[in-house]
Write a protein that holds these residues in place. Sequence first.
Motif, mmCIF file in Angstrom:
data_model
loop_
_atom_site.group_PDB
_atom_site.id
_atom_site.type_symbol
_atom_site.label_atom_id
_atom_site.label_comp_id
_atom_site.label_asym_id
_atom_site.label_seq_id
_atom_site.Cartn_x
_atom_site.Cartn_y
_atom_site.Cartn_z
ATOM 1 N N VAL A 128 0.859 -1.186 0.000
ATOM 2 C CA VAL A 128 0.000 0.000 0.000
ATOM 3 C C VAL A 128 0.893 1.233 0.000
ATOM 4 O O VAL A 128 1.977 1.228 0.581
ATOM 5 C CB VAL A 128 -0.974 0.019 1.204
ATOM 6 N N ARG A 129 0.438 2.259 -0.674
ATOM 7 C CA ARG A 129 1.206 3.497 -0.781
ATOM 8 C C ARG A 129 0.351 4.646 -0.250
ATOM 9 O O ARG A 129 -0.796 4.821 -0.665
ATOM 10 C CB ARG A 129 1.587 3.767 -2.225
ATOM 11 N N ALA A 130 0.926 5.406 0.652
ATOM 12 C CA ALA A 130 0.236 6.572 1.200
ATOM 13 C C ALA A 130 0.231 7.682 0.161
ATOM 14 O O ALA A 130 1.279 8.085 -0.321
ATOM 15 C CB ALA A 130 0.923 7.039 2.468
ATOM 16 N N THR A 131 -0.950 8.140 -0.212
ATOM 17 C CA THR A 131 -1.074 9.246 -1.157
ATOM 18 C C THR A 131 -1.721 10.459 -0.491
ATOM 19 O O THR A 131 -1.790 11.521 -1.098
ATOM 20 C CB THR A 131 -1.916 8.832 -2.383
ATOM 21 N N ARG A 132 -2.229 10.264 0.724
ATOM 22 C CA ARG A 132 -2.845 11.362 1.476
ATOM 23 C C ARG A 132 -2.161 11.451 2.831
ATOM 24 O O ARG A 132 -1.477 10.528 3.258
ATOM 25 C CB ARG A 132 -4.342 11.089 1.668
ATOM 26 N N GLY A 133 -2.384 12.531 3.535
ATOM 27 C CA GLY A 133 -1.778 12.724 4.847
ATOM 28 C C GLY A 133 -2.276 11.715 5.874
ATOM 29 O O GLY A 133 -3.333 11.094 5.703
ATOM 30 N N LYS A 134 -1.526 11.574 6.945
ATOM 31 C CA LYS A 134 -1.845 10.598 7.981
ATOM 32 C C LYS A 134 -3.226 10.826 8.592
ATOM 33 O O LYS A 134 -3.977 9.884 8.803
ATOM 34 C CB LYS A 134 -0.782 10.627 9.078
ATOM 35 N N ALA A 135 -3.554 12.076 8.893
ATOM 36 C CA ALA A 135 -4.842 12.374 9.521
ATOM 37 C C ALA A 135 -6.001 12.004 8.599
ATOM 38 O O ALA A 135 -7.007 11.442 9.032
ATOM 39 C CB ALA A 135 -4.917 13.839 9.924
ATOM 40 N N VAL A 136 -5.875 12.289 7.314
ATOM 41 C CA VAL A 136 -6.931 11.961 6.353
ATOM 42 C C VAL A 136 -7.080 10.444 6.226
ATOM 43 O O VAL A 136 -8.199 9.925 6.186
ATOM 44 C CB VAL A 136 -6.642 12.613 4.982
ATOM 45 N N ARG A 137 -5.961 9.720 6.170
ATOM 46 C CA ARG A 137 -6.018 8.252 6.077
ATOM 47 C C ARG A 137 -6.648 7.639 7.321
ATOM 48 O O ARG A 137 -7.313 6.611 7.254
ATOM 49 C CB ARG A 137 -4.604 7.666 5.924
ATOM 50 N N ALA A 138 -6.445 8.281 8.468
ATOM 51 C CA ALA A 138 -6.945 7.728 9.727
ATOM 52 C C ALA A 138 -8.422 8.033 9.980
ATOM 53 O O ALA A 138 -9.050 7.371 10.810
ATOM 54 C CB ALA A 138 -6.103 8.252 10.884
ATOM 55 N N GLU A 139 -8.998 9.008 9.271
ATOM 56 C CA GLU A 139 -10.387 9.413 9.533
ATOM 57 C C GLU A 139 -11.389 8.258 9.456
ATOM 58 O O GLU A 139 -12.219 8.108 10.361
ATOM 59 C CB GLU A 139 -10.804 10.542 8.597
ATOM 60 N N PRO A 140 -11.375 7.429 8.400
ATOM 61 C CA PRO A 140 -12.353 6.332 8.362
ATOM 62 C C PRO A 140 -12.170 5.338 9.513
ATOM 63 O O PRO A 140 -13.143 4.778 10.019
ATOM 64 C CB PRO A 140 -12.090 5.648 7.020
ATOM 65 N N ILE A 141 -10.926 5.151 9.945
ATOM 66 C CA ILE A 141 -10.671 4.237 11.057
ATOM 67 C C ILE A 141 -11.149 4.859 12.364
ATOM 68 O O ILE A 141 -11.747 4.180 13.204
ATOM 69 C CB ILE A 141 -9.175 3.871 11.109
ATOM 70 N N ALA A 142 -10.920 6.165 12.535
ATOM 71 C CA ALA A 142 -11.430 6.860 13.723
ATOM 72 C C ALA A 142 -12.952 6.746 13.797
ATOM 73 O O ALA A 142 -13.519 6.563 14.879
ATOM 74 C CB ALA A 142 -10.993 8.323 13.707
ATOM 75 N N ALA A 143 -13.619 6.817 12.645
ATOM 76 C CA ALA A 143 -15.084 6.677 12.616
ATOM 77 C C ALA A 143 -15.506 5.286 13.086
ATOM 78 O O ALA A 143 -16.504 5.147 13.798
ATOM 79 C CB ALA A 143 -15.610 6.952 11.212
ATOM 80 N N LEU A 144 -14.755 4.258 12.713
ATOM 81 C CA LEU A 144 -15.063 2.897 13.181
ATOM 82 C C LEU A 144 -14.955 2.807 14.702
ATOM 83 O O LEU A 144 -15.788 2.177 15.354
ATOM 84 C CB LEU A 144 -14.132 1.878 12.529
ATOM 85 N N TYR A 145 -13.939 3.440 15.264
ATOM 86 C CA TYR A 145 -13.798 3.469 16.730
ATOM 87 C C TYR A 145 -14.975 4.206 17.361
ATOM 88 O O TYR A 145 -15.531 3.760 18.360
ATOM 89 C CB TYR A 145 -12.475 4.132 17.137
ATOM 90 N N GLU A 146 -15.363 5.350 16.779
ATOM 91 C CA GLU A 146 -16.485 6.129 17.318
ATOM 92 C C GLU A 146 -17.788 5.331 17.298
ATOM 93 O O GLU A 146 -18.641 5.492 18.163
ATOM 94 C CB GLU A 146 -16.651 7.424 16.529
ATOM 95 N N GLN A 147 -17.941 4.469 16.298
ATOM 96 C CA GLN A 147 -19.135 3.632 16.172
ATOM 97 C C GLN A 147 -19.063 2.392 17.062
ATOM 98 O O GLN A 147 -19.994 1.595 17.082
ATOM 99 C CB GLN A 147 -19.315 3.189 14.719
#
Length: 177
Positions: free
Chosen positions: A103-122
């Motif tokens: 996998v290659r990071a093409t966006r910043g760390k915070a943007v990549r982590a947003e969907p995962i943070a949403a999973l934690y919030e749920q």
Amino acid sequence: CRLAVAPAEFIRIVVGIDPAVGAAGEGEGAETGIIVAGRLADGSAVVLDDLSGRHPPTQWARAAIEAFRRHRADRLVAEINQGGDLVESLVRTLDPAVPYRAVRATRGKAVRAEPIAALYEQGRVRHLPALATLEDQMCRFTSHGPEGPCDRVDALVWALTDLMDGPIPSAPRLRRL
């Protein structure tokens, strides 16, 4: 939310790797993140293990492959921004049969982590005990990005992104740990 023990049945297990850029022991940011996570039939995930640390390349690759075998994982997922094809080459040299995805990071760390943070919030991601160092690193991660090293968090994001991407299989292949 923490679990006392790992649930017995997973439909998929993934080992996420964020290889260190520098040599082992160089500075605070030289850890290789190695995180193991599993997906349950209900669509939730469990973080099972954190093997991150300051390891030379062969040692972190061996640790990831051993975790893959011990947890009977489905795939290794590794970021290749810094190591390129060398990451896969190292893994393949040690075990050519391990299923691998670069996998290659093409966006910043915070943007990549947003969907995962949403999973934690749920409430869709839980942790086994003994993951305090990972959790401390997660607490230092803000919406603006990390405040300090985030190798473990990067490996977690790659593992959970691969694990949770897509629908829950209709006929899950369950396996017991």
